[in-house]
Scaffold this active site. Structure first.
Site, mmCIF file in Angstrom:
data_model
loop_
_atom_site.group_PDB
_atom_site.id
_atom_site.type_symbol
_atom_site.label_atom_id
_atom_site.label_comp_id
_atom_site.label_asym_id
_atom_site.label_seq_id
_atom_site.Cartn_x
_atom_site.Cartn_y
_atom_site.Cartn_z
ATOM 1 N N GLY A 163 5.316 7.057 5.756
ATOM 2 C CA GLY A 163 3.942 7.062 5.090
ATOM 3 C C GLY A 163 3.768 7.822 3.832
ATOM 4 O O GLY A 163 4.846 8.129 3.055
ATOM 5 N N CYS A 167 8.782 1.935 5.504
ATOM 6 C CA CYS A 167 9.935 2.774 6.760
ATOM 7 C C CYS A 167 9.411 2.031 7.518
ATOM 8 O O CYS A 167 8.420 2.250 8.699
ATOM 9 C CB CYS A 167 9.990 4.438 6.008
ATOM 10 S SG CYS A 167 9.694 4.850 4.831
ATOM 11 N N TRP A 222 11.401 2.483 1.943
ATOM 12 C CA TRP A 222 10.811 1.677 0.936
ATOM 13 C C TRP A 222 9.595 2.941 0.463
ATOM 14 O O TRP A 222 9.345 3.809 0.942
ATOM 15 C CB TRP A 222 9.739 0.821 1.632
ATOM 16 C CG TRP A 222 9.311 0.252 0.560
ATOM 17 C CD1 TRP A 222 9.685 -1.478 0.579
ATOM 18 C CD2 TRP A 222 7.783 -0.004 0.317
ATOM 19 N NE1 TRP A 222 9.349 -1.162 -0.729
ATOM 20 C CE2 TRP A 222 7.795 -0.725 -1.002
ATOM 21 C CE3 TRP A 222 7.124 1.443 0.240
ATOM 22 C CZ2 TRP A 222 6.816 -0.847 -1.252
ATOM 23 C CZ3 TRP A 222 5.843 1.607 -1.152
ATOM 24 C CH2 TRP A 222 6.014 0.087 -1.684
ATOM 25 N N GLU A 259 -0.466 -19.332 -3.310
ATOM 26 C CA GLU A 259 0.631 -18.891 -2.434
ATOM 27 C C GLU A 259 1.778 -19.521 -2.714
ATOM 28 O O GLU A 259 3.173 -18.755 -2.505
ATOM 29 C CB GLU A 259 -0.376 -19.461 -1.082
ATOM 30 C CG GLU A 259 0.983 -19.600 -0.070
ATOM 31 C CD GLU A 259 1.928 -17.887 0.732
ATOM 32 O OE1 GLU A 259 0.632 -17.038 0.085
ATOM 33 O OE2 GLU A 259 2.407 -17.788 1.163
ATOM 34 N N HIS A 283 -10.031 -22.517 -20.120
ATOM 35 C CA HIS A 283 -10.630 -21.279 -20.445
ATOM 36 C C HIS A 283 -9.367 -19.756 -20.913
ATOM 37 O O HIS A 283 -9.937 -17.895 -20.642
ATOM 38 C CB HIS A 283 -11.233 -20.183 -19.008
ATOM 39 C CG HIS A 283 -12.440 -21.942 -19.071
ATOM 40 N ND1 HIS A 283 -13.716 -21.455 -19.972
ATOM 41 C CD2 HIS A 283 -12.219 -22.866 -17.829
ATOM 42 C CE1 HIS A 283 -14.162 -22.779 -19.752
ATOM 43 N NE2 HIS A 283 -13.404 -23.454 -18.058
ATOM 44 N N ARG A 289 10.919 -3.048 6.889
ATOM 45 C CA ARG A 289 10.402 -2.620 6.914
ATOM 46 C C ARG A 289 10.749 -1.539 5.915
ATOM 47 O O ARG A 289 10.051 -0.745 4.915
ATOM 48 C CB ARG A 289 10.108 -1.955 7.920
ATOM 49 C CG ARG A 289 9.256 -1.881 9.126
ATOM 50 C CD ARG A 289 9.376 -0.783 10.315
ATOM 51 N NE ARG A 289 7.835 0.387 10.385
ATOM 52 C CZ ARG A 289 6.842 -0.363 10.776
ATOM 53 N NH1 ARG A 289 6.512 -1.215 10.919
ATOM 54 N NH2 ARG A 289 5.959 0.694 10.260
#
Ligand code: M6R
Length: 605
Positions: free
Chosen positions: A99, A2, A74, A478, A501, A27
């Site tokens: 937060g 946020c 968010w 990446e 594997h 954000r």
């Protein structure tokens, strides 16, 4: 995550709030809102979706007021809808929050028993009602301090008060918060970037600080409610690099900027005439270090994995890499001769910052490699190495990754030289090789049109795998992260030797598989692993710097990239993977700069 903004002014604030929210969208971008005070009334406008949507609402029904707060969200508690969007207001208080309040359920139950009716599913609304209750018997500042005592978790807050119509109160614990100064106007914001179009004079709040701002003045208090002074920083003007220019989106601009990013960063750290590394003020004696621990999240974590291979190739040091969200809760045995290196583009990632805090509490030696030099992580570490990549706006990290790799590589060369692990002559050769990276990157960027064709194979795939060994293994991780983040396609990065594997069972006829096989000591082994995938129907995209026809049989596609020296291959081989993710996402019409569910700066746990 946020983003929050607050403006106290002598003129109407809604359009500047909207502009700042646009800058804060990196954000969080699932909902947006603002509140102003006008004629002693709180006016609130909110919506789900982007700031653009909020802007339309404000255009259709303008909002007056010379003081206001705004938010981009968010979601943590409650789905992204209008009701859960911030600000959260009572009759007399309006709050924006970045937060997580960890004890919000408990606080909510208590408040409900006292008759409070909550409208949203958010944790933030408890703050609104705690302050509202406290205001019955105290002034705004005391009501905020009384509320903060009850909160567990992390927050940066911006608060408006109906009956005190000239002030905004800000508070910080865990999540970042800055203030900005201008004539007849003062600001509160999640970061300096949000405020930069309005001012370049900034101060940062530290954990526990509270500020009270009006249009003429800002006061600061520490957690004991003692008045404190703050240093005012004057920020440099890098506004130009914040525009998309002729590019369709920030990500493509940032991919194509990489040759120049690397050049700029190299200019900061390398004396090209003397072929020397300029790393000054090393507060730690590198010959007194026995062990290095690298800590980061996401893409930055991948740069640390690459660095581990480099450290092992050029030094005798013992090196460990940790994911910050794991490190912060492990029972670490801190040692005097251990150096902890934190890598972060934003410098605000909550897990990385918490891991750094843990090191500081244990008196460990710390160094950070960041892109945002004014960030919390930079300010907290003993020593900071900026990556000088310029603002990175696309949520998917590209140029910052190459910048992190470069700074890590330079640091490793410097440490190895001081320790005597590598001779002066070898260092000079390695620096000469580094200088070749920008040209090699320019060359690899020219294969974009081929990658655009290859991308079509991935659009309707069920999933994909990225395989590599040695230095190419973290790059495979990446590449897979870029593809899933941008195109929402399932992708896994794997060490090529590990396929037998278990993951080989995933290979079926037509599954696209990306194989990274540079001309290093693993080359033949990787090619054998690739044959095992081909034998099971995998459709291979081979990326290699070994320009040799023999290996082209049974391949769907082969991309040849330039070779400098095997240690530097990660810089070059990353770029086709960024372009591949970009073009698959474009073909799928995904939002390139703002992939779903994500945010650029991850300031929650
Ligand atoms: O700002 P940071 O480098 O600390 O961010 C860490 C990760 O959140 C970040 O690298 C993330 O994985 C990227 N979106 C990947 O492209």
């Amino acid at each position: 995550m946020c983003g929050i903004i607050g403006i106290a002014s002598d003129k109407s604030v809604s359009s500047n709030i909207i502009n700042s929210l646009k800058r804060l969208e990196y954000r969080g971008y699932d909902s947006a809102g603002l509140a102003t005070l006008n004629n002693n009334l709180i006016i609130e406008k909110k919506c789900s979706g982007r700031v653009e949507q909020l802007e339309k609402i404000i255009f259709e029904s303008p909002v007056k007021g010379n003081i206001g707060i705004g938010h981009v969200r968010w979601a943590t508690h409650g789905i992204p809808n209008t009701v859960n969007a911030h600000p959260h207001s009572s009759e007399i208080v309006s709050v924006v929050h970045n937060g997580i309040i960890e004890n919000s359920d408990e606080l909510k139950k208590k408040l409900e028993k006292e008759g409070v009716k909550f409208k949203s599913q958010t944790d933030t609304e408890v703050i609104t009602f705690l302050i509202t209750k406290a205001l019955e018997s105290s002034d705004p500042l005391d009501s905020v301090f009384l509320t903060l005592e009850k909160l567990k978790g992390s927050f940066a807050l911006g608060i408006l008060f109906k009956n005190h119509n000239n002030i905004i109160i800000g508070a910080r614990r865990g999540s970042p918060l800055a203030v900005g100064y201008a004539k007849n106007e003062n600001y509160l914001g999640s970061d300096s970037y949000a405020l930069k179009s309005m001012t370049n004079k900034i101060s940062y709040l530290d954990d526990g600080d509270v500020c009270v701002l009006n249009k003429d003045h800002i006061e600061f208090y520490n957690q004991k409610k003692t008045k404190i002074n703050k240093k005012v920083l004057v920020l440099s003007d890098d506004a130009r690099s914040i525009s998309k220019g002729d590019y369709k989106n920030f990500m493509s601009k940032e991919i194509f900027e990489q040759p120049i990013t690397i050049k700029n960063c190299m200019n900061e750290y390398i004396d090209k005439i003397r072929n020397q590394i300029n790393l000054y003020d090393f507060p730690i004696q590198p010959d007194k270090i026995d062990k290095i621990t690298l800590i980061a999240c996401g893409t930055a974590y991948h740069s640390c994995l690459v660095a581990k291979y480099w450290f092992e190739e050029v030094t005798d040091l013992d090196v460990e890499v940790d994911i910050a969200s794991e490190f912060r809760y492990r029972n670490i045995k801190f040692k005097k001769n251990n150096l902890y290196i934190f890598v972060s583009q934003s410098g605000e990632t909550a897990d990385t910052a918490a891991a750094l805090e843990l090191c500081k509490q244990n008196n460990a030696k710390t160094c950070s490699i960041v892109n945002v030099v004014e960030s919390s992580i930079a300010r907290l570490s003993d020593w900071v190495l900026p990556i000088h990549a310029g603002p990175e706006i696309g949520v998917a990290s590209t140029k910052a990754f190459l910048g992190q790799l470069l700074v890590l590589y330079i640091l490793i060369l410097k440490i190895s030289k001081i320790r005597g692990d590598v001779s002066e002559k070898e260092i000079i050769k390695k620096i000469d090789d580094l200088k070749k990276i920008p040209d090699a990157l320019n060359q690899v960027l020219k294969i974009e049109d081929k990658i655009q064709v290859i991308a079509k194979d991935f659009v309707n795939a069920k999933g994909t795998m990225y395989l590599g060994r040695g230095l190419s293994y973290p790059i495979a991780l990446e590449g897979a992260l870029k593809l899933k983040e941008l195109s929402y396609l399932h992708a896994e990065g794997y060490p090529a030797g590990e396929m037998k594997h278990g993951p080989l069972a995933l290979i079926e006829d037509g599954l696209p598989v990306v194989v990274l096989a540079p001309n290093d000591k693993y080359f033949e082994k990787t090619i054998s692993n690739m044959q095992e995938v081909i034998a099971r129907g995998g459709k291979i995209l081979l990326i290699t710097d070994k320009h040799d026809e023999v290996i082209s049989e049974n391949l769907r596609f082969k991309l040849e990239i330039p070779f400098i020296n095997y240690l530097l291959t990660p810089f070059i081989i990353t770029v086709p993977l960024q372009l591949l993710a970009y073009h698959v996402a474009s073909l799928k019409k995904c939002d390139i700069d703002k992939p779903r569910n994500l945010a650029k700066s991850v300031t929650v746990e």
